[in-house]
Design a protein around this motif. Structure first.
Motif, PDB file in Angstrom:
ATOM      1  N   TYR A  22      -8.949   1.185  -8.089  1.00 25.38           N
ATOM      2  CA  TYR A  22     -10.151   0.941  -7.306  1.00 25.38           C
ATOM      3  C   TYR A  22     -11.205   0.257  -8.175  1.00 25.38           C
ATOM      4  CZ  TYR A  22      -8.278   3.883  -3.596  1.00 25.38           C
ATOM      5  OH  TYR A  22      -7.497   4.390  -2.580  1.00 25.38           O
ATOM      6  N   THR A  64       0.843  -1.187   0.000  1.00 24.70           N
ATOM      7  CA  THR A  64       0.000   0.000   0.000  1.00 24.70           C
ATOM      8  C   THR A  64       0.880   1.238   0.000  1.00 24.70           C
ATOM      9  OG1 THR A  64      -1.711  -1.176   1.221  1.00 24.70           O
ATOM     10  CG2 THR A  64      -1.807   1.226   1.245  1.00 24.70           C
ATOM     11  N   ALA A  79      -4.586   3.747   4.824  1.00 22.90           N
ATOM     12  CA  ALA A  79      -4.317   2.444   4.234  1.00 22.90           C
ATOM     13  C   ALA A  79      -5.545   1.555   4.349  1.00 22.90           C
ATOM     14  CB  ALA A  79      -3.128   1.795   4.932  1.00 22.90           C
ATOM     15  N   VAL A 123     -10.066  -0.912  -2.860  1.00 24.49           N
ATOM     16  CA  VAL A 123      -8.851  -1.098  -3.662  1.00 24.49           C
ATOM     17  C   VAL A 123      -8.936  -2.377  -4.480  1.00 24.49           C
ATOM     18  CG1 VAL A 123      -6.359  -1.474  -3.552  1.00 24.49           C
ATOM     19  CG2 VAL A 123      -7.437   0.225  -2.062  1.00 24.49           C
ATOM     20  N   ALA A 140      -5.362  -4.256   0.613  1.00 26.53           N
ATOM     21  CA  ALA A 140      -4.985  -4.057  -0.774  1.00 26.53           C
ATOM     22  C   ALA A 140      -5.470  -5.162  -1.684  1.00 26.53           C
ATOM     23  CB  ALA A 140      -3.462  -3.935  -0.876  1.00 26.53           C
ATOM     24  N   HIS A 172      -6.150  -3.001  -6.916  1.00 29.03           N
ATOM     25  CA  HIS A 172      -4.744  -3.376  -7.120  1.00 29.03           C
ATOM     26  C   HIS A 172      -3.857  -2.232  -6.643  1.00 29.03           C
ATOM     27  CE1 HIS A 172      -1.487  -5.690  -8.973  1.00 29.03           C
ATOM     28  NE2 HIS A 172      -1.028  -4.558  -9.494  1.00 29.03           N
ATOM     29  N   SER A 173      -2.788  -2.584  -5.917  1.00 34.32           N
ATOM     30  CA  SER A 173      -1.858  -1.584  -5.376  1.00 34.32           C
ATOM     31  C   SER A 173      -0.484  -1.726  -6.000  1.00 34.32           C
ATOM     32  CB  SER A 173      -1.737  -1.743  -3.858  1.00 34.32           C
ATOM     33  OG  SER A 173      -2.947  -1.385  -3.219  1.00 34.32           O
ATOM     34  N   ARG A 226      -3.345   4.012  -6.566  1.00 33.83           N
ATOM     35  CA  ARG A 226      -3.886   2.661  -6.600  1.00 33.83           C
ATOM     36  C   ARG A 226      -5.063   2.555  -7.574  1.00 33.83           C
ATOM     37  NH1 ARG A 226      -4.587   1.715  -0.156  1.00 33.83           N
ATOM     38  NH2 ARG A 226      -5.397   3.851  -0.323  1.00 33.83           N
TER      39      ARG A 226
END
Length: 334
Positions: free
Chosen positions: A271, A29, A35, A287, A38, A289-290, A269
């Motif tokens: 979403y 993250t 945070a 989220v 993730a 993908h981080s 990131r």
């Protein structure tokens, strides 16, 4: 019909392979804000970096600014004869002058090799000259047996051109501009998909970024993907429920009997929001993908494909105007 590629020579930079780094673990993250977990929502795979996507020739056919964005992966092996490879990866620089490009590979694992004839479309259009063209999205229209390429130039106008071989595009036509979506100052980064909306009489939908009090995701619909476009003045996805100020680079994803939009947030990131098959909801799921270490703090503009049962995601990595295109492969389903 006028070809959209001209003979003007653009400055190039000698570079053989887009820069990259060794893959790290999924789920780091980064960026501003609180945070969150993730991992992707239930029923969706997690993706792990595989490699940088594109190998450039020496000297490159088209690398005017040292950055590439907005990958669009297309399988062509079942659509046309005489294809250069099984898969075509469309992409572009963004900074002036841009230019719509393609690279080839026989597997989604890559690497993809640059087409010597790039750019396919440059900024010198048959009816006008713009500062840049960028953000290609290519769709196969089975009814006419043509590829439609959607791209922007300027940031206020989205255009479409067509091709029978995926390489030579003609008939550039503006289809979206800020005057068609009230209160917007940009309308760009469009992707188009076959998807019928109830009561609209359409075959295709478009998702795109519009700037109105920040960057938001809007949508439109068309009976054939070429003309007859109509656009909603109401955003489809807003940034505030994600704790963001700006979102962009949308794509559609269908799973679990419903429809989602995956997009880039201003914290670096990706979403995901469920919009439903009728585009009648806005269920923010957090989220998708981080970034990992090699992504340099930003992942954006996903394009998805499947090869021999394996799922892949092509995406931009790195800061704006320094981005490169990467390949990630699904590793699990949660």
């Amino acid at each position: 019909m006028d070809s959209l590629r001209h003979s003007r020579q653009l400055p190039v930079r000698r570079r053989n392979v887009l820069r990259g780094a060794v893959a790290g673990a999924v789920g780091v993250t980064v960026g501003a804000g609180t945070a969150r977990a993730a991992g992707p929502p239930a029923g969706m795979p997690a993706y792990r970096y595989l490699r940088d996507a594109i190998v450039l020739s020496a000297p490159p056919a088209h690398d005017p600014t040292g950055e590439f964005i907005f990958p669009c992966i297309r399988g062509v092996y079942d659509k046309i004869s005489g294809a250069r490879a099984r898969y075509y990866l469309y992409y572009a620089p963004h900074e002036n002058p841009g230019g719509i490009c393609v690279a080839f590979a026989d597997s989604l694992d890559g690497p993809f090799h640059e087409y010597a004839g790039n750019p396919l479309i440059d900024r010198f259009l048959p009816t006008t000259t713009v500062t840049h063209v960028s953000s290609p999205h290519v769709t196969w229209d089975a009814a006419t047996r043509q590829f439609f390429c959607y791209f922007h130039g300027e940031n206020t106008v989205t255009r479409v051109a067509r091709s029978t071989d995926g390489l030579h595009f003609t008939d550039e036509t503006p289809i979206l501009s800020t005057r068609l979506v009230s209160g917007t100052s940009e309308t760009s980064y469009a992707r188009v998909f076959e998807h019928a909306l109830p009561g609209r009489g359409n075959k295709y939908v478009m998702v795109f970024m519009g700037v109105r009090n920040g960057r938001r995701i809007f949508y439109g619909w068309s009976p054939n993907g070429w003309d007859g476009w109509q656009f909603s003045s109401t955003p489809l996805v807003n940034p505030e429920p994600d704790g963001l100020t700006d979102i962009s680079g949308p794509t559609l994803l269908k799973r679990n009997g419903t429809t989602y939009v995956v997009y880039h947030g201003n914290d670096g990131r990706m979403y995901v929001t469920e919009v439903g098959n009728g585009f009648d909801r806005e269920n923010h799921l957090g989220v998708f993908h981080s970034p990992v270490a090699s992504d340099n703090g930003r992942v954006a503009a996903p394009s998805f494909g499947t090869d021999n049962g394996a799922e892949y995601m092509f995406y931009e990595a790195g800061p704006r105007l320094e981005a490169r295109i990467c390949i990630a492969r699904a590793v699990t389903s949660i």
